[in-house]
Design an enzyme around this catalytic site. Structure first.
Site, mmCIF file in Angstrom:
data_model
loop_
_atom_site.group_PDB
_atom_site.id
_atom_site.type_symbol
_atom_site.label_atom_id
_atom_site.label_comp_id
_atom_site.label_asym_id
_atom_site.label_seq_id
_atom_site.Cartn_x
_atom_site.Cartn_y
_atom_site.Cartn_z
ATOM 1 N N GLU A 123 0.854 -1.177 0.000
ATOM 2 C CA GLU A 123 0.000 0.000 0.000
ATOM 3 C C GLU A 123 0.895 1.235 0.000
ATOM 4 O OE1 GLU A 123 -2.753 0.388 3.265
ATOM 5 O OE2 GLU A 123 -3.834 1.996 2.272
ATOM 6 N N GLY A 263 2.898 2.289 10.831
ATOM 7 C CA GLY A 263 2.651 1.504 12.036
ATOM 8 C C GLY A 263 2.499 0.028 11.730
ATOM 9 N N GLU A 300 -5.637 -3.295 12.483
ATOM 10 C CA GLU A 300 -5.302 -4.101 11.299
ATOM 11 C C GLU A 300 -6.245 -5.282 11.170
ATOM 12 O OE1 GLU A 300 -3.468 -2.435 9.470
ATOM 13 O OE2 GLU A 300 -2.635 -1.137 11.029
ATOM 14 N N HIS A 303 -9.538 -4.215 9.710
ATOM 15 C CA HIS A 303 -9.456 -3.973 8.266
ATOM 16 C C HIS A 303 -9.860 -5.211 7.462
ATOM 17 C CE1 HIS A 303 -7.995 -0.027 7.331
ATOM 18 N NE2 HIS A 303 -6.835 -0.134 7.961
HETATM 19 ZN ZN ZN Z 1 -5.695 1.464 8.605
#
Ligand code: ZN
Length: 890
Positions: A123, A263, A300, A303
């Protein structure tokens, strides 16, 4: 890549791709110097499109060969693209072989090496740095991935999905084949090949399915993985319970890597994390680290549904997944924290982040809407606005439809869009459609201005009590300053949660005229016009308004409350957030008066007494007390001023802290004694809150002691530093010495370094503490310059670079903004240095100058000059170019 100025990409120009890629088989021959990637793609023409050339993204790649339906096909390499002018008619198979150079990949985007292993970060647009592809989130494919590598050097080979096959090859190499059944955009691809070990946990979820959870780390770090694993298990349980969203994979992996720009990353089934958000042991991680790990692991994991199962149509929709997922992780942490005050403490921390990072962004040179309209470099738009303000927008939707209504809206969102790449409009529509009678449904087009308009709205409130009619009229007005490309702002839909208190602190029943009698003492006013009036009836005495409870909208509230009102709220507001806010406002008013009048700050008895009452309060939580007793930060103070002199702000705030230390000396002694935590370490909110308050007390006692030349408390702090049983207390004691400018800090610092030589994350703390210590006589700045040459310092590791450079330039205004401009020179040198090998990191550090135009002289001119010096370079990345260009445009 670096010639000329890159074109801006515009949201309005979105067009569906001419081709889809439905499935892809990838084979990697992993070698740090030259990795060979073989890709076999099923390409399908977009029936709605016009065909034409097939343009694949590719960056820093060497093409070896291209075959279409097994035949070689001619192609051209254009800037960042591989173009096949005459692809076969109909659907076809495309095979590409290319190489890339992981060891030379210093940007940490694409396939790179770290600590002797291979890792990926795709990403937003990193996949194109691995192989040629339609590297855009609306192209979703099913991936099958084979990894081949030396077995001794890379014993662990991981990719997304399920392991389908593994075995040995010739020459000491081995392979593993992975298949991910879920179609996904390329930005969610990941691979890892390294020498790692895993903590494993089998779980059975509600539906009775078994899953394997793994946390992969370097040998020697296994004893630091328990908290991450517990956080992951809690995340799985929470998402099922709160949103009925189950884990959809047999196996869910987290891998920690020491070199990482951000992160963490939510790659499907294979999350890759910065070690900072995985590794925790009481001896090396603080309470804050534990909390951050819980929230990032949750983020995460969440997500997996909000981002992965439903993804973004294009990168302008980034907040579709990020705003929503931040909202979800904030709710998760609140639900995990238990008591009502612990929830409020988390809310205060989140609002603190918003005001500290997002409000300045919204007022600065990079201001942009939650859904931006254009960008030059998408990496520059992973911002506090997209994340934190985006989360506030989702939170407002929940406020407008209610908690259950929001859960229903989420269900409809998944019913409609599971497996698709969609837009922020699609999300808002689903929440509204699931709640037809709601305020959100009624106001939706206007509500969506939150996505479209940049800037922080200002809400001005004025109340008037009329004793004869026993009515209280509240006038609410809204306005929003112009920003980059948006001169006129239209009114927002602003939910204002509120209550009224009598002067003796009793909540009043809220009844608007024309309404039946009421008993509720809190309600939400929905402000839609530029200006509205609300008349409350049956109001027996002049009330104190408590507005914007729990910070119900991301606005600046101007309510003109006087000390007397704020003191009532601080003592009695049933909303803990506003109680804290009242304390901050009391402090802020005193700070601003001193700063504006250039007068020394002198705290009054009323303020000191109110702070003492909170500190000594019999029932309030320690964590909450620590937050109330901490004055607003220098950054937040600066945001309230038209013209900013960072040195004057620093002096005023330091004076306030010192006077609180002196005036409450006996109370701080009591607080220190009364909040010691015995027994084994746990990161639970209650003991963590006690430690926070005890450490604040220790810092106050040291400050007072050094001011008086008394060594007793400094000695105690040093003793605590040596004997501490956990990192929270050790760091707290070291901070007390540093922040009070005690000479004992010079004994403690080398000792701390000795104790933790081999531990990268703790060394980051060691650098960061020194770079963020309160400045006095330029000593902090001088120390940071010296630390640049420390053998443990390197700009090449992002965590280490941030620990020193970002801490100074971004978190320590008084050390950074110097009359001699040396801070700005330091900044420009580091930005240029970093930009040569890691543009993303350079650009983030460049952004500390976003608010330069607000500075007073001589800072303003010097800052501008430094930015212009960076901008004058011809070899800047797009990342830094965009940031400095926009800065100079303000
Ligand atoms: Zn995120």
């Amino acid at each position: 890549m670096r010639e000329g100025i890159a074109q801006a990409v515009r949201r309005a120009d979105y067009a569906a791709p001419a081709y889809w890629i439905r499935s892809v088989e990838l084979t990697f021959d992993l070698d740090p110097v030259r990795t060979i990637v073989a890709s076999r793609m099923a390409v399908v023409r977009n029936a709605a499109g016009t065909g034409g050339p097939l343009r694949l993204h590719g960056e820093d790649l060497e093409p070896l060969r291209v075959l279409a339906n097994g035949q070689s096909v001619s192609f051209r390499s254009e800037a960042g693209e591989l173009v096949i002018d005459n692809p076969p008619e109909g659907d076809f198979t495309l095979e590409i072989r290319n190489t890339c150079a992981p060891e030379k990949n210093t940007q940490l985007s694409g396939l790179y090496t770290s600590g002797g292993g291979f890792f990926t970060q795709c990403e937003a647009e990193g996949f194109r740095r691995i192989t040629y592809f339609l590297d855009r989130p609306d192209v979703m494919a099913v991936y099958t991935v084979t990894l081949r590598a030396s077995k001794s050097r890379y014993p662990v080979l991981l990719s997304n999905g399920n392991l389908v096959e593994q075995g040995d090859l010739d020459n000491g190499r081995h392979f593993a084949k992975w298949h991910d059944p879920f179609p996904k955009p390329s930005y969610l691809f990941a691979l890892v090949a390294a020498d790692l070990v895993a903590r494993e946990q089998h779980i059975r979820t509600r539906s009775g399915k078994d899953h394997l959870l793994q946390v992969w780390v370097r040998r020697g770090d296994l004893d630091k993985t328990e908290h991450a694993m517990n956080s992951l298990i809690a995340s799985v349980v929470w998402d099922e319970a709160r949103f009925r969203l189950p884990l959809d994979l047999d196996r869910f992996m987290i891998v920690a890597v020491g070199d990482f720009n951000m992160g963490a990353m939510e790659n499907k089934g294979l999350n890759i994390f910065n070690t900072k958000y995985v590794l925790a042991h009481p001896a090396t991680a603080t309470d804050e680290d534990y909390a951050a790990i819980e929230s990032v692991v949750g983020h995460e994991y969440f997500h997996n549904w909000t981002g992965n199962r439903i993804t973004c149509r294009d990168w302008f929709q980034l907040s579709l997944k990020e705003g929503l997922t931040v909202f979800r992780d904030q709710e998760f942490s609140q639900d995990m924290s238990g008591s009502a005050t612990a929830r409020a403490v988390k809310r205060i921390a989140d609002v603190h982040t918003l005001r500290e990072l997002q409000f300045p962004e919204d007022a600065g040179s990079m201001a942009h809407p939650v859904r931006p309209d254009e960008y030059v470099e998408i990496n520059n738009f992973y911002t506090a606005t997209v994340y934190e303000k985006g989360a506030e927008v989702v939170r407002m939707m929940q406020t407008l439809v209610g908690r259950d209504g929001f859960a229903k809206g989420m269900s409809l969102y998944f019913e409609r869009h599971d497996g698709q790449a969609v837009t922020c409009d699609d999300f808002a529509q689903a929440i509204a459609d699931a709640n037809p009678g709601s305020e959100l449904a009624r106001t939706l087009p206007q509500f969506k201005r939150w996505y479209a308009q940049a800037g922080t709205p200002r809400v001005t409130a004025r109340g008037r009590y009329d004793a004869p009619t026993r009515t209280y009229t509240l006038a609410l007005e809204q306005a929003c300053a112009p920003s980059h490309g948006q001169a006129d702002k239209q009114p927002y839909v602003i939910p204002v949660a509120m209550g009224l208190l009598s002067r003796d602190g009793q909540p009043m029943a809220l009844r608007l005229e024309d309404e039946p009698p009421a008993t509720a003492t809190e309600r939400v006013l929905v402000l839609e016009e530029a200006r509205s009036f609300y008349t409350f009836v049956d109001v027996d005495s002049e009330p104190v308004p408590s507005l914007l409870r729990h910070f119900s909208a991301p606005v600046t509230l101007v309510d003109g409350l006087h000390d007397a009102d704020l003191l009532v709220l601080l003592a009695h507001d049933p909303d803990a957030f506003n109680r804290w806010e009242a304390g901050q406002r009391l402090a802020l008013q005193r700070l601003l008066t001193a700063i504006r009048n250039e007068a020394p700050l002198q705290l009054d008895a009323a303020f000191v007494g109110a702070m003492r009452d909170v500190l000594r309060h019999p029932t309030l939580d320690a964590a909450f007390k620590a937050q109330v007793l901490t004055p607003p930060s220098e950054t937040y103070i600066a945001e309230q001023l038209e013209s900013v002199d960072p040195q004057r702000i620093h002096a005023a705030r330091e004076a306030m802290v010192l006077q609180l230390a002196q005036a409450l000396h006996g109370d701080w002694e009591w607080a220190w004694e009364a909040h010691q935590v015995a027994g084994p370490y746990t990161s639970a909110p209650e003991p963590a809150g006690r430690r926070a308050l005890a450490n604040l007390a220790l810092a106050m006692l040291c400050l007072d002691a050094t001011a008086r030349g008394d060594v007793l408390w400094q000695g105690r702090a040093y003793q605590r530093f040596k004997d501490a049983a956990n990192m929270t207390d050790r760091e707290g004691a070291l901070w007390a010495l540093l922040a009070s400018h005690s000479e004992m800090a010079d004994l403690a610092l080398p000792r701390f370094h000795d104790m933790f030589r081999g531990d990268a994350l703790v060394l980051d703390k060691w650098f960061a503490l020194q770079a963020s210590a309160p400045e006095r006589d330029g000593r902090v700045f001088a120390r940071v310059k010296a630390l640049l040459k420390h053998p443990d310092f390197t700009l090449h590791n992002p965590n280490r670079a941030r620990s020193l450079v970002r801490s100074l330039c971004g978190d320590n205004p008084a050390a950074f903004h110097r009359a001699d401009a040396a801070g700005y020179v330091f900044w420009s040198e580091r930005v240029i240095e970093l930009d040569a090998f890691n543009p993303q990191l350079a650009s983030r550090i460049a952004r500390v100058m976003d608010r330069w135009a607000q500075l007073a002289e001589p800072y303003r001119s010097a800052a501008r000059e430094a930015i212009a010096r960076v901008a004058a370079r011809t070899d800047l990345s797009n990342d830094v170019r965009e940031v400095v260009t926009r800065a100079l445009e303000t």
